[in-house]
Design a protein around this motif. Sequence first.
Motif, PDB file in Angstrom:
ATOM      1  N   ALA A  40     -16.865   6.734 -20.076  1.00  0.00           N
ATOM      2  CA  ALA A  40     -17.095   7.223 -21.299  1.00  0.00           C
ATOM      3  C   ALA A  40     -17.578   8.707 -20.997  1.00  0.00           C
ATOM      4  O   ALA A  40     -18.198   9.104 -19.906  1.00  0.00           O
ATOM      5  N   ASP A  41     -16.951   9.808 -21.839  1.00  0.00           N
ATOM      6  CA  ASP A  41     -17.267  11.201 -21.484  1.00  0.00           C
ATOM      7  C   ASP A  41     -17.908  11.670 -22.636  1.00  0.00           C
ATOM      8  O   ASP A  41     -18.127  11.224 -23.721  1.00  0.00           O
ATOM      9  N   PHE A  42     -18.755  12.890 -22.213  1.00  0.00           N
ATOM     10  CA  PHE A  42     -19.694  13.261 -23.152  1.00  0.00           C
ATOM     11  C   PHE A  42     -19.593  15.114 -23.197  1.00  0.00           C
ATOM     12  O   PHE A  42     -19.237  15.559 -21.991  1.00  0.00           O
ATOM     13  N   VAL A  43     -19.816  15.542 -24.358  1.00  0.00           N
ATOM     14  CA  VAL A  43     -19.958  17.047 -24.505  1.00  0.00           C
ATOM     15  C   VAL A  43     -21.309  17.179 -25.421  1.00  0.00           C
ATOM     16  O   VAL A  43     -21.482  16.537 -26.465  1.00  0.00           O
ATOM     17  N   ILE A  58     -21.060  18.770 -20.109  1.00  0.00           N
ATOM     18  CA  ILE A  58     -20.305  17.676 -20.001  1.00  0.00           C
ATOM     19  C   ILE A  58     -20.655  16.765 -18.930  1.00  0.00           C
ATOM     20  O   ILE A  58     -21.435  17.112 -18.136  1.00  0.00           O
ATOM     21  N   ALA A  59     -20.649  15.312 -19.332  1.00  0.00           N
ATOM     22  CA  ALA A  59     -20.999  14.313 -18.391  1.00  0.00           C
ATOM     23  C   ALA A  59     -20.134  13.118 -18.625  1.00  0.00           C
ATOM     24  O   ALA A  59     -19.082  13.123 -19.690  1.00  0.00           O
ATOM     25  N   CYS A  60     -20.268  11.980 -17.694  1.00  0.00           N
ATOM     26  CA  CYS A  60     -19.617  10.964 -17.876  1.00  0.00           C
ATOM     27  C   CYS A  60     -20.138   9.670 -17.320  1.00  0.00           C
ATOM     28  O   CYS A  60     -21.049   9.966 -16.511  1.00  0.00           O
ATOM     29  N   CYS A  61     -19.862   8.529 -17.557  1.00  0.00           N
ATOM     30  CA  CYS A  61     -20.549   7.474 -17.117  1.00  0.00           C
ATOM     31  C   CYS A  61     -19.519   6.401 -17.021  1.00  0.00           C
ATOM     32  O   CYS A  61     -18.369   6.379 -17.706  1.00  0.00           O
ATOM     33  N   PRO A  62     -19.749   5.059 -16.506  1.00  0.00           N
ATOM     34  CA  PRO A  62     -18.691   3.929 -16.662  1.00  0.00           C
ATOM     35  C   PRO A  62     -18.636   3.514 -18.138  1.00  0.00           C
ATOM     36  O   PRO A  62     -19.584   3.924 -18.754  1.00  0.00           O
ATOM     37  N   PRO A  63     -17.349   3.069 -18.307  1.00  0.00           N
ATOM     38  CA  PRO A  63     -17.152   2.602 -19.937  1.00  0.00           C
ATOM     39  C   PRO A  63     -18.233   1.770 -20.501  1.00  0.00           C
ATOM     40  O   PRO A  63     -18.383   1.856 -21.929  1.00  0.00           O
ATOM     41  N   ASP A  64     -19.062   0.977 -19.709  1.00  0.00           N
ATOM     42  CA  ASP A  64     -20.128   0.219 -20.529  1.00  0.00           C
ATOM     43  C   ASP A  64     -21.541   0.900 -20.339  1.00  0.00           C
ATOM     44  O   ASP A  64     -22.480   0.380 -20.519  1.00  0.00           O
ATOM     45  N   GLY A  65     -21.539   2.060 -20.057  1.00  0.00           N
ATOM     46  CA  GLY A  65     -22.867   2.980 -19.876  1.00  0.00           C
ATOM     47  C   GLY A  65     -23.430   2.950 -18.402  1.00  0.00           C
ATOM     48  O   GLY A  65     -22.945   2.324 -17.636  1.00  0.00           O
ATOM     49  N   THR A  81     -25.505  14.019 -23.059  1.00  0.00           N
ATOM     50  CA  THR A  81     -25.562  14.612 -21.662  1.00  0.00           C
ATOM     51  C   THR A  81     -26.578  14.830 -20.950  1.00  0.00           C
ATOM     52  O   THR A  81     -27.101  14.656 -19.742  1.00  0.00           O
ATOM     53  N   THR A  82     -27.873  14.777 -21.780  1.00  0.00           N
ATOM     54  CA  THR A  82     -29.023  14.882 -21.422  1.00  0.00           C
ATOM     55  C   THR A  82     -29.572  13.851 -20.564  1.00  0.00           C
ATOM     56  O   THR A  82     -30.609  13.574 -19.627  1.00  0.00           O
ATOM     57  N   GLY A  85     -28.815  14.055 -16.080  1.00  0.00           N
ATOM     58  CA  GLY A  85     -29.488  14.930 -15.091  1.00  0.00           C
ATOM     59  C   GLY A  85     -28.636  15.780 -14.153  1.00  0.00           C
ATOM     60  O   GLY A  85     -27.852  16.656 -15.036  1.00  0.00           O
ATOM     61  N   THR A  86     -28.648  15.355 -13.097  1.00  0.00           N
ATOM     62  CA  THR A  86     -27.837  16.458 -12.166  1.00  0.00           C
ATOM     63  C   THR A  86     -26.525  15.862 -12.064  1.00  0.00           C
ATOM     64  O   THR A  86     -25.474  16.349 -11.745  1.00  0.00           O
ATOM     65  N   GLY A  87     -25.787  14.591 -12.867  1.00  0.00           N
ATOM     66  CA  GLY A  87     -24.794  14.374 -13.115  1.00  0.00           C
ATOM     67  C   GLY A  87     -23.869  15.020 -14.283  1.00  0.00           C
ATOM     68  O   GLY A  87     -23.161  14.343 -14.699  1.00  0.00           O
TER      69      GLY A  87
END
Length: 151
Positions: A40-43, A58-65, A81-82, A85-87
Amino acid sequence: MNDHKQHMLTALKAVFIPALRQRGFKGSLPHFYRNTPARADFVSIQFYSAGGSFVVEIACCPPDGPAAGPGKGLPISRLNTTYFGTGRIRLTQEADKQAGEQWFSFGPRSYEPDQPIQPPAHYEAVAASLLPLLDTQAENWWASHQESHAR
């Protein structure tokens, strides 16, 4: 909200947000997300409290969070994105990368002298300056972090 920010928001809605939608992003100002099979991508767009500029994170995480941390258990549509953190990183124009400058300026800050409202083309140009960064920085960064989200 000052007039410069309102004009910038209008330009972002006309120029930047349609580009996000074409890439599959959902959401509304200031937070957007995109689900892919791999992640999952974030802006997020964050305006400076004194006005006149903003950053794009921008940030991202596994598709299920995220597996841990403050966003664990939340649906992707509720994350931004908040939560990372540092990711997360901020997009920056290449010319400004050396100086570490990450703010996109469009008008005066509250502590600066008033300036006249610029023509719409000024704000649209600032919004358009983000478009190549989606390809040169964001998409590359998300893809490079996909491996860390493989399960």
